[in-house]
Structures are given as C-alpha cells and as structure tokens.
Design an enzyme around this catalytic site. Structure first.
Site, PDB file in Angstrom:
ATOM      1  N   HIS A  84       5.184  -8.641   6.186  1.00 32.82           N
ATOM      2  CA  HIS A  84       5.936  -7.407   6.009  1.00 32.82           C
ATOM      3  C   HIS A  84       4.989  -6.209   5.972  1.00 32.82           C
ATOM      4  O   HIS A  84       3.949  -6.253   5.317  1.00 32.82           O
ATOM      5  CB  HIS A  84       6.749  -7.459   4.709  1.00 32.82           C
ATOM      6  CG  HIS A  84       7.889  -8.432   4.783  1.00 32.82           C
ATOM      7  ND1 HIS A  84       9.155  -8.065   5.155  1.00 32.82           N
ATOM      8  CD2 HIS A  84       7.931  -9.761   4.550  1.00 32.82           C
ATOM      9  CE1 HIS A  84       9.935  -9.136   5.153  1.00 32.82           C
ATOM     10  NE2 HIS A  84       9.223 -10.175   4.786  1.00 32.82           N
ATOM     11  N   TYR A 214      12.909  -0.298  -3.203  1.00 29.83           N
ATOM     12  CA  TYR A 214      12.748   0.357  -4.496  1.00 29.83           C
ATOM     13  C   TYR A 214      13.847   1.403  -4.598  1.00 29.83           C
ATOM     14  O   TYR A 214      13.856   2.358  -3.804  1.00 29.83           O
ATOM     15  CB  TYR A 214      11.384   1.036  -4.604  1.00 29.83           C
ATOM     16  CG  TYR A 214      10.197   0.107  -4.481  1.00 29.83           C
ATOM     17  CD1 TYR A 214       9.743  -0.633  -5.571  1.00 29.83           C
ATOM     18  CD2 TYR A 214       9.515  -0.015  -3.270  1.00 29.83           C
ATOM     19  CE1 TYR A 214       8.651  -1.474  -5.463  1.00 29.83           C
ATOM     20  CE2 TYR A 214       8.420  -0.849  -3.145  1.00 29.83           C
ATOM     21  CZ  TYR A 214       7.992  -1.580  -4.239  1.00 29.83           C
ATOM     22  OH  TYR A 214       6.902  -2.407  -4.128  1.00 29.83           O
ATOM     23  N   PRO A 307       4.252  -5.576 -12.618  1.00 28.70           N
ATOM     24  CA  PRO A 307       4.569  -6.077 -11.275  1.00 28.70           C
ATOM     25  C   PRO A 307       4.774  -4.973 -10.238  1.00 28.70           C
ATOM     26  O   PRO A 307       4.930  -5.283  -9.056  1.00 28.70           O
ATOM     27  CB  PRO A 307       5.853  -6.880 -11.492  1.00 28.70           C
ATOM     28  CG  PRO A 307       6.439  -6.368 -12.757  1.00 28.70           C
ATOM     29  CD  PRO A 307       5.297  -5.900 -13.598  1.00 28.70           C
ATOM     30  N   LYS A 311       0.261  -6.606  -7.625  1.00 30.69           N
ATOM     31  CA  LYS A 311      -1.194  -6.761  -7.625  1.00 30.69           C
ATOM     32  C   LYS A 311      -1.689  -7.951  -8.444  1.00 30.69           C
ATOM     33  O   LYS A 311      -2.846  -8.367  -8.286  1.00 30.69           O
ATOM     34  CB  LYS A 311      -1.854  -5.481  -8.166  1.00 30.69           C
ATOM     35  CG  LYS A 311      -1.601  -4.244  -7.333  1.00 30.69           C
ATOM     36  CD  LYS A 311      -2.179  -4.381  -5.946  1.00 30.69           C
ATOM     37  CE  LYS A 311      -1.954  -3.141  -5.103  1.00 30.69           C
ATOM     38  NZ  LYS A 311      -2.462  -3.306  -3.730  1.00 30.69           N
ATOM     39  N   TYR A 397      -1.248   0.186  -1.505  1.00 32.23           N
ATOM     40  CA  TYR A 397      -0.136  -0.752  -1.608  1.00 32.23           C
ATOM     41  C   TYR A 397      -0.435  -2.064  -0.894  1.00 32.23           C
ATOM     42  O   TYR A 397      -0.218  -3.156  -1.422  1.00 32.23           O
ATOM     43  CB  TYR A 397       1.124  -0.111  -1.020  1.00 32.23           C
ATOM     44  CG  TYR A 397       2.392  -0.899  -1.192  1.00 32.23           C
ATOM     45  CD1 TYR A 397       2.881  -1.197  -2.453  1.00 32.23           C
ATOM     46  CD2 TYR A 397       3.118  -1.317  -0.081  1.00 32.23           C
ATOM     47  CE1 TYR A 397       4.067  -1.900  -2.619  1.00 32.23           C
ATOM     48  CE2 TYR A 397       4.308  -2.018  -0.227  1.00 32.23           C
ATOM     49  CZ  TYR A 397       4.779  -2.310  -1.495  1.00 32.23           C
ATOM     50  OH  TYR A 397       5.946  -3.001  -1.646  1.00 32.23           O
TER      51      TYR A 397
END
Length: 400
Positions: A84, A214, A307, A311, A397
């Site tokens: 992704h 999100y 979370p 990471k 990210y």
C-alpha cells in the site's frame, strides 16, 4: 537445577546469548544470531499456539521487509502481503487521498499481520535447529553488571533451569522482567500520556477500503486499517478511563458507520463478527540508554509508541538488526564498537518515530482546548494542501 549450557560451560566467548521474549524483536534477533553461528536460547512465557495467533500490528515498512528478505525471512511475506502506498483522511464527510508512495521514492507499506511475522520467524528458527523454550515462568536475569550474566526460570514441566550467558537480550515487552531487573537510577525513563484512548476492534469483516482511512469527526477519531482479505482492524477514540463494557457490538458499528461516513458517496462499511475489543492506553515511553551491563533491551521493553503511524513493530525489528550486528562483531572479532553504540543508534530512530507519532496524534484528535484543536485542524489542512507538508508526512510515514 538443570544446566543447559553443555559444551559452552566455562567458555566465556561461546556462552549463548539469552533472549527473553519471542515477539518480532526476540525472534528476529534469534534468527540473525543463529545464521551468524552464534548460539542463543529464546525464552517465552506463552505457548507457541498463543504467540502465533495473537493479533497485534499489521503494517511493515519497506526497510524492515528488505532486512528480513536479505536473511531469507520474508519469503511468505513477499508472496502474500498487500502493498500500500496511499492513505485517506476523511474530514467533514469528505475524503482526501495522500499518495505517499509517489512522494517518497515509490516506497510502500506491506500489510501483513504481526502474528504471521511471528509464525514465519518461529518456523525459520526452529527449522534451523534453534532452541526456544515455550511456557516458561519465573524468568530472572542475574549478574547483569558482570561479564558472566545468567538466567534462571521454571520450565513448562515445572523444572528449575539455568543458562549461563554471554549477553542477555530483553525483548519481553513493557511489563516484562528484563527492564525491571535494571537497578534504580541506572537508566532514565521518559514517559508521556497523550490524554486520549482508543477502542481497538478486530472483526472478521472484509476490508471496506483498499487503503488506510483516518477519519476526523466531532465525536472523535475513527480509523479503518487493513489486516487481510477477511479481517479488519478499527479504532475509535473513546473517553479516557472508558471500558470495553461500555461498547457492545451494536454501539461499535453505529459509531464506525457515523464517523467514517462520506457525503455524496455510495461507500459503505462492511460489518462482521467482532472477535476482539480492548482499550489502548495511548502513551509513549522511552528508556535511555537501552542497555545496562550485559543486558540489552529491544522492542517494547525499551520503548512504547502509540499505534498512530504504525511504528512499533518496525522499531522492534530495527533494534534486532542493530543488536544482531553488534553481537556478531563481538563474538567473531572482539569488536565492541557496535555494542557501545547500540543504544544511540536505535534511539535516533526511536525519537524520530516518537516525534512523528506525536505530530499525527495532535493532527488527528481534537483537543478540549479550542486553540489547540484549531492548530490540529490547520496542520491537517496544510498536509492536504501543501506539497512540502505532504512530503514530510510521506518520508516519515512510510519509513526512512
């Protein structure tokens, strides 16, 4: 007391490394040491069935996958994981897509549940003759400030055991015994409570999306994460000190539908049986240094991260890689420079990840203080509308 050292007894350069904890960090370390010809023993309080079926994280960075692949530990991951490179922010019922892969050298995430990583690592370790002890209790490190540390424990059969070690690797998590065995004052611990909590939900429901979502909503954050073609992970921001008992399945689905909803769209959320619900205490914790004497901490034993940003497992895998290289150099040539720099090397990545996690926490959650809440909204608006901000997000990210 049974002595497991055998032919290593009395040979300080050949005593095995004792690894406490069979999560991604401990198992990766065990595999890398075994491949380097360095004896090691892994101790795990859970059963093999338990650790191979315990759902946790599910997103692995490209750097970690490359490391596992170099050592022949990613064959199934590379065959089965989805890749992704796009995520989506939903604000006021509108979707804003961020193609972070195109913004950062085409790098992607690999969606592969942590329990599958563990299953692969256990299989590789045991197939090569690795020594792993499941179901152990009463694990205790001893003489960690000396050059001859040892571990004691009770086996699954109830027998007292002892292992004389060259080093001890503590990969047994935040609540494990290894960090607690360090004398008070020998290390510094940094902690931060973010003032928010998440309800984590795992459901046997096919993903309703092809990318991580999100969602920002007046009632709180909601997240939709991918795990497999049949299982999805969801998050709901809940009041601090809330309990799972306040969230029956019907309420969970109602809130997810509401917070993830899109205007002028036929998108819908797929439901399924909920198999896990737990409250996540959104805290951060870092230990400095990540070692004391002959004891080296890695993974959650050394640092806890929210979370947000995915990471945690990636930091654990990085710790294992760095420590394995340092221990290999020590055992092969006596070069201790890697051991001396282990903590500094790992902590540079840890603190960078902590900063990025805090950056995202602030952006995704509304503060009770209106001024701070508007700052968070401004950060998200800048991310969506600014190439430079999107580039910062992408680099951090997807992982450096």
């Amino acid at each position: 007391m049974s002595d497991l050292v055998g032919q290593w007894a009395g040979q300080s350069n050949h005593r095995p490394v004792g690894i406490v904890g069979a999560g991604p960090a401990g198992l990766t370390l065990g595999n890398l040491l075994q491949q380097a010809g360095i004896p090691c023993v892994v101790l795990e309080r859970g059963t093999r069935e338990h650790i191979e079926n315990r759902p946790r994280a599910g997103v692995i960075e490209h750097r970690a996958v490359r490391m596992l692949a170099r050592h022949g530990l990613a064959d199934r991951l590379l065959r089965e994981a989805d890749r992704h490179g796009v995520c989506e922010f939903r604000v006021d019922g509108r979707a804003h897509e961020v193609d972070y892969s195109s913004l950062y050298d085409g790098q992607t995430h690999y969606v592969y549940p942590q329990q599958e990583v563990v299953r692969d690592l256990v299989a590789a370790y045991t197939a090569a003759g690795g020594d792993i002890r499941f179901g152990v209790t009463d694990v205790a490190p001893h003489d960690i400030e000396s050059a001859e540390p040892h571990l004691t424990w009770t086996s699954a059969e109830g027998e007292a055991q002892r292992l004389d070690c060259s080093f001890i690797a503590g990969a047994d998590g935040f609540h494990g015994v290894t960090r607690r065995s360090i004398p008070p004052g020998a290390i510094q611990e940094f902690s931060h409570q973010h003032g928010i909590e998440w309800l984590s939900i795992l459901a046997e429901a096919p993903p309703s999306t092809h990318k991580v979502i999100y969602a920002l909503h007046p009632d709180g954050f909601a997240g939709h994460m991918l795990r497999s073609s049949t299982v999805s992970r969801y998050y709901l921001q809940v009041p601090v000190d809330d309990t799972v008992d306040n969230w029956p399945d019907e309420r969970v689905w109602a809130e997810l539908h509401k917070r993830l909803a899109l205007r002028d769209s036929d998108w819908s959320l797929t439901e399924g049986p909920i198999v896990e619900k737990r409250i996540l205490d959104m805290r951060s914790h870092v230990v400095e240094p990540m070692n004391h004497g002959s004891l080296y901490l890695l993974g959650d034993a050394a640092h806890i991260i929210t979370p947000v940003g995915a990471k945690g497992m990636n930091l654990a895998l990085h710790d294992a890689e760095v420590l394995a290289a340092a221990l290999t150099a020590h055992h092969r040539t006596g070069d201790d420079s890697g051991l001396r720099s282990y903590s500094d090397t790992c902590l540079r990545r840890v603190w960078r990840a902590q900063e990025f996690s805090q950056w995202m926490v602030f952006m995704l959650h509304r503060s009770p203080e209106p001024f701070l809440s508007r700052l968070g909204e401004a950060r998200l608006e800048h991310l969506i509308g600014s190439g430079s901000s999107a580039g910062y997000f992408a680099q951090n990210y997807v992982g450096p």
